[in-house]
Design a protein around this motif. Structure first.
Motif, PDB file in Angstrom:
ATOM      1  N   GLY A 139       0.795  -1.228   0.000  1.00  0.00           N
ATOM      2  CA  GLY A 139       0.000   0.000   0.000  1.00  0.00           C
ATOM      3  C   GLY A 139       0.821   1.268   0.000  1.00  0.00           C
ATOM      4  O   GLY A 139       0.275   2.351  -0.192  1.00  0.00           O
ATOM      5  N   GLU A 266      -6.281   4.996   5.475  1.00  0.00           N
ATOM      6  CA  GLU A 266      -6.070   3.637   4.962  1.00  0.00           C
ATOM      7  C   GLU A 266      -4.590   3.255   4.954  1.00  0.00           C
ATOM      8  O   GLU A 266      -3.740   4.046   4.529  1.00  0.00           O
ATOM      9  N   GLU A 267      -4.345   2.048   5.406  1.00  0.00           N
ATOM     10  CA  GLU A 267      -2.993   1.486   5.373  1.00  0.00           C
ATOM     11  C   GLU A 267      -3.085   0.072   4.810  1.00  0.00           C
ATOM     12  O   GLU A 267      -4.142  -0.568   4.875  1.00  0.00           O
ATOM     13  N   ALA A 268      -1.922  -0.398   4.304  1.00  0.00           N
ATOM     14  CA  ALA A 268      -1.805  -1.744   3.748  1.00  0.00           C
ATOM     15  C   ALA A 268      -2.395  -1.736   2.316  1.00  0.00           C
ATOM     16  O   ALA A 268      -2.845  -0.682   1.890  1.00  0.00           O
ATOM     17  N   ARG A 281      -6.546  -3.699   3.404  1.00  0.00           N
ATOM     18  CA  ARG A 281      -6.336  -2.250   3.438  1.00  0.00           C
ATOM     19  C   ARG A 281      -7.528  -1.664   4.176  1.00  0.00           C
ATOM     20  O   ARG A 281      -8.687  -1.885   3.794  1.00  0.00           O
TER      21      ARG A 281
END
Lengths: 481, 85
Positions: A139, A266-268, A281
């Motif tokens: 990400g 948002e992460e990933a 995510r």
């Protein structure tokens, strides 16, 4: 007593070179996937650590890959013989970490190499650091893969160092998962968020190797003291520029800022320690930065999570297993040892025990599944004292022959889990729900002796004089091994 | 001027993504002037089309676990949205 360990990453790099466990790469390497691909292959082949001298777009920055991905490197980091066995390293680790805590000392800023360069306010820009794109499809760029985050409990002032991955979002923002059962998660979500207060943090990249090991360890002892116990001398800390946190003075890069209570972004996805890109995510914890300080020609440290073995798997397995060993010994359980296989991505722990009474395997499982360590593993294999817990062959043999497929397996439902479990369904991942299982590989005590199966091995079914004769003549028979 | 390229992660069914309507999304810059800023993320108000040529810039689409879709879409960025005040 100080042990022959290293005050910083640079001394450790020299030690790796002396021990032929370093490849210095002089040609320019691209931070965008190439560097990550090299580190990944190193982990899969168990090759020497790559030391990157030139990173594309980032002159003056260097990087060390896979700094502690093997037991050999861990032994070197501990100041031990590089060929020390896993039990030897384990015993030394337990010996050092069951003595008195060693409190850190504060040094002046002028004596702290991590203050050689200071970027404040507008100058503090995360994208001016060579955060690698570790895997294709991640990400974002993960600046923090082998590092730790410093935080402080607002009520007790207790210090926490923990490895919480951090993805660069923009110049000023990082984001990453902080699971609610983790030490920092309990602190942030339990004490800062309810008051809508930002939590000061400092990310430490490129620390001395044993401070990294301490940050990985799930010990109840504060990590800044635990690191001192491993080193046999106090860790030298220095005060941050923008808050009252203290960080290792000899680290390569420090990122200071605040964890924000009122927003998630948002992460990933990210290639994770399980060897899969599993956790979705989704909105996660936000770090806004205020300052970056770093040594001249800073050396990043880069881990690459994926299929075994990377340092997360190896060190987390190592320290989780040994904390379980301390727990079980403190309860007087007659264990012979605890070993967590790194290849299991610290999901499987093997406990050796003298089966002194009925139900001992369940007692062991209840204790370790009931501990704060439990969300990080799912399987406990209890073997008897005659099984070599460090031998995969022995453990597999015991599992497949001594564990009754029905009576020997006990499931534990509704346990805490993590969103990172590849086997979990989407709802289980969303709510961090897990399940755990015990494999009891001990024979029941109520079997008559005449009914007990006898293990058929060279050591077990031949008289001593025959074994000695065979061993003495082994080479003369023509065997070369 | 060559078009710029961005990518985004779409976590829902791709067929449900509204086209030709302004919406807020997270984009990553794949072609910054200064390469050090590649993958910089930002919130934007934008309009997308599954046609590669409808809007001025290219938008590559990834699914929730990073799976890159074969054909790019196109995008017109209306404005960057600052979420951090």
């Amino acid at each position: 007593m100080p042990y022959p360990v290293f005050k910083d990453n640079r001394e450790f790099i020299k030690a790796l070179e002396v021990n032929n466990d370093l490849v210095t790469i002089q040609q320019e390497v691209d931070w965008d996937l190439e560097l990550g691909a090299i580190v990944r292959r190193v982990c899969e082949k168990k090759s020497a650590s790559p030391y990157f001298k030139k990173i594309k777009d980032y002159p003056g920055f260097e990087a060390l890959g896979a700094p502690l991905a093997t037991y050999k490197r861990l032994a070197i980091a501990m100041g031990m013989n590089p060929d020390a066995s896993v039990p030897e390293i384990s015993n030394e680790y337990v010996r050092r970490t069951t003595q008195e805590p060693v409190h850190p000392i504060l040094v002046e800023k002028k004596k702290a190499p991590c203050k050689e360069n200071i970027w404040l306010n507008k100058d503090a820009d995360l994208l001016k650091l060579p955060g690698p794109m570790v895997h294709d499809g991640d990400g974002g760029r993960y600046l923090a893969t082998w590092h730790f985050v410093v935080s402080k409990d607002p009520e007790t002032a207790s210090i926490n160092w923990g490895m919480y991955r951090q993805m660069v979002f923009d110049e000023k923002t990082m984001v990453g998962p902080v699971l609610p059962f983790s030490d920092m998660g309990k602190m942030f979500y339990g004490k800062y968020v309810p008051k809508n207060k930002p939590m000061p943090f400092a990310t430490v990249i490129g620390c001395d190797p044993l401070s990294g090991v301490a940050a990985c360890a799930p010990s109840p002892i504060p990590e800044d003291q635990f690191a001192g116990m491993l080193m046999g001398r106090p860790v030298e800390l220095v005060k941050c520029e923008t808050c009252d946190l203290q960080v290792p003075a000899h680290a390569e890069i420090i990122i200071e800022g605040e964890v924000l209570p009122n927003i998630k972004i948002e992460e990933a996805p990210f290639g994770e320690y399980t060897g899969y890109r599993t956790s979705p995510r989704e909105p996660r914890t936000v770090y806004r930065i205020k300052a970056i300080t770093f040594r001249n020609n800073p050396i990043m440290t880069v881990s690459n999570m994926g299929i075994p073995t990377d340092e997360g798997q190896l060190l987390r397995s190592f320290s989780l297993g040994l904390e379980m060993r301390k727990l079980l010994e403190s309860q007087g359980i007659p264990i012979t040892g605890v070993y967590m296989l790194p290849e299991s991505t610290h999901h499987l722990v093997v406990v050796g025990v003298k089966p002194a009474y009925s139900g001992i395997a369940s007692q062991i499982a209840n204790l370790v599944f009931g501990s704060k360590l439990s969300p990080w593993f799912t399987m406990v294999v209890v073997v008897d004292h005659e099984t070599d817990i460090y031998s995969k062959d022995d453990v597999i043999h015991a599992l497949c022959t001594k564990c009754h497929p029905s009576r020997g397996i006990r499931k534990y439902e509704q346990a805490p889990g993590t969103p990172l479990y590849p086997f979990a369904d989407p709802e289980e991942r969303k709510w961090s729900r897990g399940s755990q299982v015990l494999f009891d590989c001990t024979f029941p005590l109520d079997w008559p002796e005449s009914d007990l199966p006898i293990k058929v091995s060279f050591n077990n079914v031949y008289p001593k004089e025959v074994r000695e004769k065979v061993l003495k003549n082994w080479k003369s028979y023509g065997f070369k091994d | 001027m060559a078009s710029k390229e961005y990518d985004t992660f779409i976590l829902s069914d791709l067929s449900g993504v509204p086209e030709d309507q302004e919406m807020e999304m997270i984009l990553r810059d794949l072609t910054p002037t200064d390469r050090r800023y590649k993958y910089r993320s930002f919130y934007a108000s934008a309009i997308v089309s599954k046609s590669e040529s409808k809007y001025p810039d290219l938008l590559w689409v990834r699914l929730g676990r990073g799976q890159l879709q074969e054909k790019p879409w196109s995008i017109k960025i209306i404005k960057e949205v600052n979420k951090f005040g």
